[in-house]
Design a protein around this motif. Structure first.
Motif, mmCIF file in Angstrom:
data_model
loop_
_atom_site.group_PDB
_atom_site.id
_atom_site.type_symbol
_atom_site.label_atom_id
_atom_site.label_comp_id
_atom_site.label_asym_id
_atom_site.label_seq_id
_atom_site.Cartn_x
_atom_site.Cartn_y
_atom_site.Cartn_z
ATOM 1 N N SER A 84 0.838 -1.228 -0.045
ATOM 2 C CA SER A 84 0.073 0.033 0.181
ATOM 3 C C SER A 84 0.686 1.400 0.056
ATOM 4 O O SER A 84 1.103 1.745 0.993
ATOM 5 C CB SER A 84 -0.908 0.129 1.267
ATOM 6 O OG SER A 84 -1.685 1.069 1.231
ATOM 7 N N PRO A 85 1.228 1.919 -1.219
ATOM 8 C CA PRO A 85 2.062 3.062 -1.261
ATOM 9 C C PRO A 85 1.459 4.278 -0.471
ATOM 10 O O PRO A 85 2.310 5.029 -0.050
ATOM 11 C CB PRO A 85 2.153 3.092 -2.841
ATOM 12 C CG PRO A 85 1.874 1.814 -3.274
ATOM 13 C CD PRO A 85 1.116 1.234 -2.566
ATOM 14 N N HIS A 121 1.751 8.468 4.007
ATOM 15 C CA HIS A 121 1.001 8.981 4.752
ATOM 16 C C HIS A 121 1.639 10.112 5.939
ATOM 17 O O HIS A 121 1.154 10.987 5.908
ATOM 18 C CB HIS A 121 0.131 8.055 5.808
ATOM 19 C CG HIS A 121 -0.744 8.542 6.621
ATOM 20 N ND1 HIS A 121 -1.916 9.347 6.129
ATOM 21 C CD2 HIS A 121 -0.919 8.552 7.808
ATOM 22 C CE1 HIS A 121 -2.699 9.871 7.145
ATOM 23 N NE2 HIS A 121 -2.032 9.534 8.256
ATOM 24 N N HIS A 122 2.935 9.799 6.225
ATOM 25 C CA HIS A 122 3.584 10.665 6.990
ATOM 26 C C HIS A 122 4.652 11.464 6.389
ATOM 27 O O HIS A 122 5.319 11.915 7.057
ATOM 28 C CB HIS A 122 4.173 9.793 8.100
ATOM 29 C CG HIS A 122 3.075 9.257 9.127
ATOM 30 N ND1 HIS A 122 2.579 9.830 9.989
ATOM 31 C CD2 HIS A 122 2.870 7.758 9.220
ATOM 32 C CE1 HIS A 122 1.727 8.912 10.551
ATOM 33 N NE2 HIS A 122 1.635 7.771 10.149
#
Length: 91
Positions: free
Chosen positions: A27-28, A33-34
């Motif tokens: 899940s790239p 996300h951070h």
């Protein structure tokens, strides 16, 4: 969180980006996300992926089939006059 297989826009310059998926991460989107992805053009991960690919070379028949399919796409199939041009000449 739902898993998204397709790489995000930030993955565009990464050598691990295979277009429809990432070569390493499932899940790239979660990796970015951070703010940054730990695998973005990571030399160790790229080498590991290339070693894994080298263990399983593509089958000869599949490669030949792709070559033939690619060459067929370049051949013009419509020879002679088209129906549109003959209709225009009538009027």
């Amino acid at each position: 969180m739902e898993k998204w297989l397709k790489p995000v826009r930030k993955c565009s310059g990464c050598k691990l980006n295979l277009g429809e998926r990432c070569a390493v991460f499932p899940s790239p989107r979660e990796k970015w996300h951070h703010g940054s992805c730990s695998g973005y053009n990571n030399v160790e991960l790229i080498n590991k992926y290339q070693e894994e690919i080298a263990k399983h070379p593509p089958k000869v028949d599949k490669v030949q089939r792709k070559k033939v399919a690619g060459s067929r796409g370049t051949v013009e199939h419509h020879q002679g006059k088209s129906k549109v041009s003959t209709l225009r000449s009538v009027h």
